[in-house]
Every structure is written in structure tokens, then in C-alpha cells.
Design a protein around this motif. Structure first.
Motif, PDB file in Angstrom:
ATOM      1  N   UNK A 153       4.036  21.293 -20.928  1.00 38.59           N
ATOM      2  CA  UNK A 153       4.377  21.906 -19.642  1.00 38.59           C
ATOM      3  C   UNK A 153       5.884  21.969 -19.448  1.00 38.59           C
ATOM      4  N   UNK A 154       6.335  22.993 -18.753  1.00 38.85           N
ATOM      5  CA  UNK A 154       7.757  23.127 -18.426  1.00 38.85           C
ATOM      6  C   UNK A 154       8.051  22.197 -17.256  1.00 38.85           C
ATOM      7  N   UNK A 155       8.819  21.159 -17.504  1.00 30.87           N
ATOM      8  CA  UNK A 155       9.058  20.141 -16.483  1.00 30.87           C
ATOM      9  C   UNK A 155      10.182  20.516 -15.524  1.00 30.87           C
ATOM     10  N   UNK A 156      11.222  21.173 -16.048  1.00 33.34           N
ATOM     11  CA  UNK A 156      12.436  21.311 -15.262  1.00 33.34           C
ATOM     12  C   UNK A 156      12.800  22.773 -15.029  1.00 33.34           C
ATOM     13  N   UNK A 157      13.258  23.107 -13.814  1.00 34.26           N
ATOM     14  CA  UNK A 157      13.694  24.471 -13.515  1.00 34.26           C
ATOM     15  C   UNK A 157      15.090  24.725 -14.065  1.00 34.26           C
ATOM     16  N   UNK A 158      15.449  25.982 -14.192  1.00 35.66           N
ATOM     17  CA  UNK A 158      16.771  26.332 -14.710  1.00 35.66           C
ATOM     18  C   UNK A 158      17.873  25.807 -13.794  1.00 35.66           C
ATOM     19  N   UNK A 159      17.567  25.645 -12.499  1.00 38.91           N
ATOM     20  CA  UNK A 159      18.565  25.125 -11.561  1.00 38.91           C
ATOM     21  C   UNK A 159      19.083  23.751 -11.985  1.00 38.91           C
ATOM     22  N   UNK A 160      18.224  22.947 -12.604  1.00 39.10           N
ATOM     23  CA  UNK A 160      18.655  21.621 -13.038  1.00 39.10           C
ATOM     24  C   UNK A 160      19.732  21.726 -14.115  1.00 39.10           C
ATOM     25  N   UNK A 161      19.587  22.690 -15.011  1.00 40.82           N
ATOM     26  CA  UNK A 161      20.560  22.848 -16.091  1.00 40.82           C
ATOM     27  C   UNK A 161      21.871  23.440 -15.576  1.00 40.82           C
ATOM     28  N   UNK A 162      21.775  24.321 -14.585  1.00 40.57           N
ATOM     29  CA  UNK A 162      23.000  24.795 -13.938  1.00 40.57           C
ATOM     30  C   UNK A 162      23.725  23.626 -13.269  1.00 40.57           C
ATOM     31  N   UNK A 163      22.959  22.747 -12.622  1.00 44.74           N
ATOM     32  CA  UNK A 163      23.561  21.600 -11.935  1.00 44.74           C
ATOM     33  C   UNK A 163      24.225  20.652 -12.928  1.00 44.74           C
ATOM     34  N   UNK A 164      23.593  20.447 -14.081  1.00 39.14           N
ATOM     35  CA  UNK A 164      24.197  19.597 -15.111  1.00 39.14           C
ATOM     36  C   UNK A 164      25.513  20.199 -15.586  1.00 39.14           C
ATOM     37  N   UNK A 165      25.531  21.512 -15.753  1.00 36.86           N
ATOM     38  CA  UNK A 165      26.775  22.170 -16.172  1.00 36.86           C
ATOM     39  C   UNK A 165      27.857  22.008 -15.100  1.00 36.86           C
ATOM     40  N   UNK A 166      27.504  22.318 -13.849  1.00 35.51           N
ATOM     41  CA  UNK A 166      28.494  22.301 -12.767  1.00 35.51           C
ATOM     42  C   UNK A 166      29.012  20.900 -12.466  1.00 35.51           C
ATOM     43  N   UNK A 167      28.108  19.924 -12.426  1.00 31.37           N
ATOM     44  CA  UNK A 167      28.480  18.584 -11.977  1.00 31.37           C
ATOM     45  C   UNK A 167      28.898  17.646 -13.109  1.00 31.37           C
ATOM     46  N   UNK A 168      28.398  17.892 -14.321  1.00 29.38           N
ATOM     47  CA  UNK A 168      28.649  16.942 -15.406  1.00 29.38           C
ATOM     48  C   UNK A 168      29.480  17.521 -16.546  1.00 29.38           C
TER      49      UNK A 168
END
Length: 339
Positions: free
Chosen positions: A193-208
Motif C-alpha cells: 500500500x502507498x503509505x505516504x502522500x507526495x506532500x510529505x516528500x515536499x515537506x522533507x525537501x522544504x524543511x530538511x
């Protein structure tokens, strides 16, 4: 002793975490990642404080609203669990129940940290066991790392190099969807199953990533993206967070090249451990892949409790069908409704 809940933790929280946990997942910066990554989530950081206002024990988490039920995760997509003086666990639970009712929490899920495990078996929680692999890289040089690999690992990396696979760091936010397409294809290929939305990866890029606390690596051949890997940096620990690849390029061993590069980055950052993070207990293929690098395995406990039995039944049904094609479509539709 008083229990407090913070929806936006302040510097007091970070000072407490700095004294009690090496994990970035317990800090405010990860709270911002989760807030941006899960649109249906609300941060709930519980603290037990003494008469002087000092935090003695804390439980960071996110309340995810799925319309039909509310789930408290500590923490989604990472390690959570209690931080601080474990002697106060019993006191914490004795006053937490009223807060659970106030927030209308239907289900609780607490994932412990492998770097400071804590058993909750005495508090009537069910247990889900996964397997985490951790590799000690302290005092390793890149040369020692290479010589310490098994012959099969070195052969795979050499094959990738001979195939002209090149590793590069992400250069712009516009590349995040490319990684996400790789992630989706990998989940489909593995019938997961797809656990995580693309928004999470955008947030990792922006914040981390932009603050040098994480990195997104790409494997390319002739300029074409073929695989990707995300790692996140804690204090002395480098965590493999997510990966993805396009199926037609797997024979070129891009994933082996990516993991080798990520481990080397851990050495460059003077990390003590490379954390491959958790694998399902029944996924022996994934466990073997993580073990081949020289990591050690240990069991990781996630503690769960049903508060609202009827609403939790819906979640059980969703989990049961999540590995089917129909189930994946249902979950994706449900996720869109929750946004």
C-alpha cells in the motif's frame, strides 16, 4: 505533576529533546514536516511537568483525522515513543485517559525508538513487531567500508558503475515528483500500500533537505532518472527513509549504488550508525537486503490500543483489504476525502 498538551511545541520542547533524545523525529522541525505532509493531521505533544514547570516525560504524536475515526500516532513515518524519565510512565497513563476522551481519539499507535526501547506490556497494549536493521559505521573510512562488504555487494556496486550509473543530489523542488513516481512504481511492484502522500516528500525537501538535515539522492544513466533514495540525519545517526526505482532499470543495480553512496555520506557526516529502519516481520526478502550490508537486526515494538471498538472495526477492514488492488484504490479515495 500536571499533564500538558502542545499543538505547536516551543523552544522549551526542543531543549528537553536535546537533553533526552538523539532523534530528529522528536524535534520541532519534524513536527513541521508532519504538519505539512499530512493535511489531515494535528500535532499533539503531551508533556508531564513537575511543579516548577520542568518536563520530566513526554510523548510526541500526531492526531490523524480519517473522518470516521481518529488515530493518535507516535509518530507516523518514523520512531516515536516516550522521551524522558521512564519512572513516570505509570503517572502519565493515569492522567492521559481524560485527554484521550477530550480529543476523541479512537485508536492509539506508539512506535518505540530502537535507540532507547521501552516496554508497554504492563499497560494492556497490543504489540505489532517489526524488524529494524542498524549498521555501526563509527570510525569507518570509505576504504574500510568497501573492504568490509561481502563479495556479492561489491559485485553489484561494480555492475552499476560499469553500467555508467551516476549518483547525484536533488537540485530543485521540481524533482520531488520524479522521486514520488519511483516510489509509487516500487509500491505497485511490491504489492504494497502507498503509505505516504507526495506532500510529505515536499515537506522533507522544504524543511530538511534545504537545511542540510536530509538528502534526496538520484541514480541516473545518460541523464535519465532510474532510482532514488531519501536519508535523514539525526544526531550521530543517518536514517534510510524511503526509496523508489523504475522497474526496467533494476538489472543495473541502482539501489545498491544508492545505498553505498548513502552509507558513505553517513561516514562523511561522522555518524555512528546507519539505520535502515523498520521492515515487516514477514518480509524476509527486504530483511535480507538490509542485512547484506553488514547491519544487525533487532525487533521493534509498536504498541496499539483500541479506544472506540466500533470505529476501529472500520480500520481493521481497511487494513485487511489494503494489499489488494481494490483496497489500494479504496485507501487512496479515503485519503483524498480526509484532505
Amino acid at each position: 505533576m500536571e499533564l500538558h498538551v502542545y499543538k505547536k511545541p516551543d523552544k522549551k520542547w526542543d531543549n528537553f529533546v536535546n537533553r533526552n533524545s538523539p532523534l530528529i523525529f522528536h524535534t520541532r522541525i519534524w513536527q513541521r514536516v508532519l504538519s505539512k505532509g499530512f493535511k489531515n493531521g494535528q500535532s499533539l505533544y503531551y508533556t508531564l511537568e513537575d511543579n516548577s514547570g520542568e518536563i520530566v516525560l513526554a510523548l510526541p504524536g500526531v492526531l490523524l483525522n480519517f473522518r470516521l475515526f481518529n488515530v493518535f500516532y507516535s509518530l507516523p513515518a518514523s520512531y516515536g515513543g516516550f522521551i524522558g524519565d521512564y519512572r513516570y510512565i505509570k503517572k502519565f497513563f493515569s492522567v492521559w485517559y481524560d485527554e484521550i476522551i477530550n480529543e476523541e481519539i479512537d485508536y492509539i499507535q506508539i512506535t518505540e525508538s530502537p535507540f532507547r526501547p521501552l516496554s508497554l506490556n504492563d499497560f494492556s497494549y497490543d504489540v505489532i513487531t517489526t524488524v529494524v536493521h542498524i549498521m555501526r559505521i563509527e570510525n569507518l573510512t570509505k576504504d574500510k567500508l568497501w573492504k568490509g562488504y561481502k563479495k556479492t555487494v561489491r559485485r553489484m556496486i561494480r555492475k552499476a558503475k560499469k553500467s555508467n550509473v551516476k549518483i547525484s543530489k536533488i537540485s530543485s523542488r521540481e524533482e520531488v515528483p520524479i522521486f514520488y513516481r519511483m516510489y509509487l512504481e516500487s509500491m505497485k511492484r511490491n504489492r504494497a500500500p502507498v503509505k505516504y502522500p507526495v506532500d510529505l516528500y515536499y515537506a522533507i525537501y522544504d524543511e530538511l533537505v534545504l537545511k542540510n538535515k536530509a538528502q534526496i539522492l538520484f541514480a541516473k544513466i545518460d541523464g535519465n532518472y532510474i532510482a532514488g533514495l531519501i536519508y535523514i540525519l539525526s544526531n550521530g545517526i543517518i536514517h534510510y527513509f524511503a526509496g523508489g526505482s523504475f522497474t526496467k532499470y533494476l538489472k543495473l543495480c541502482p539501489n545498491d549504488m544508492l545505498f553505498h553512496s548513502a552509507i558513505e555520506h553517513g561516514i562523511e557526516n561522522k555518524c555512528r550508525y546507519f539505520d535502515f529502519m523498520a521492515s515487516p516481520k514477514d518480509d524476509t526478502n527486504l530483511q535480507r537486503y538490509k542485512a547484506k550490508w553488514g547491519s544487525k537486526s533487532l525487533e521493534l515494538s509498536t504498541y496499539t490500543k483500541e479506544i472506540n471498538k466500533k470505529r476501529c472495526l472500520i480500520m481493521k477492514i481497511a487494513r485487511y483489504v489494503s494489499n489488494t488492488t481494490i483496497g489500494r484504490k479504496f485507501i487512496e479515495h479515503f485519503r483524498k476525502m480526509a484532505r
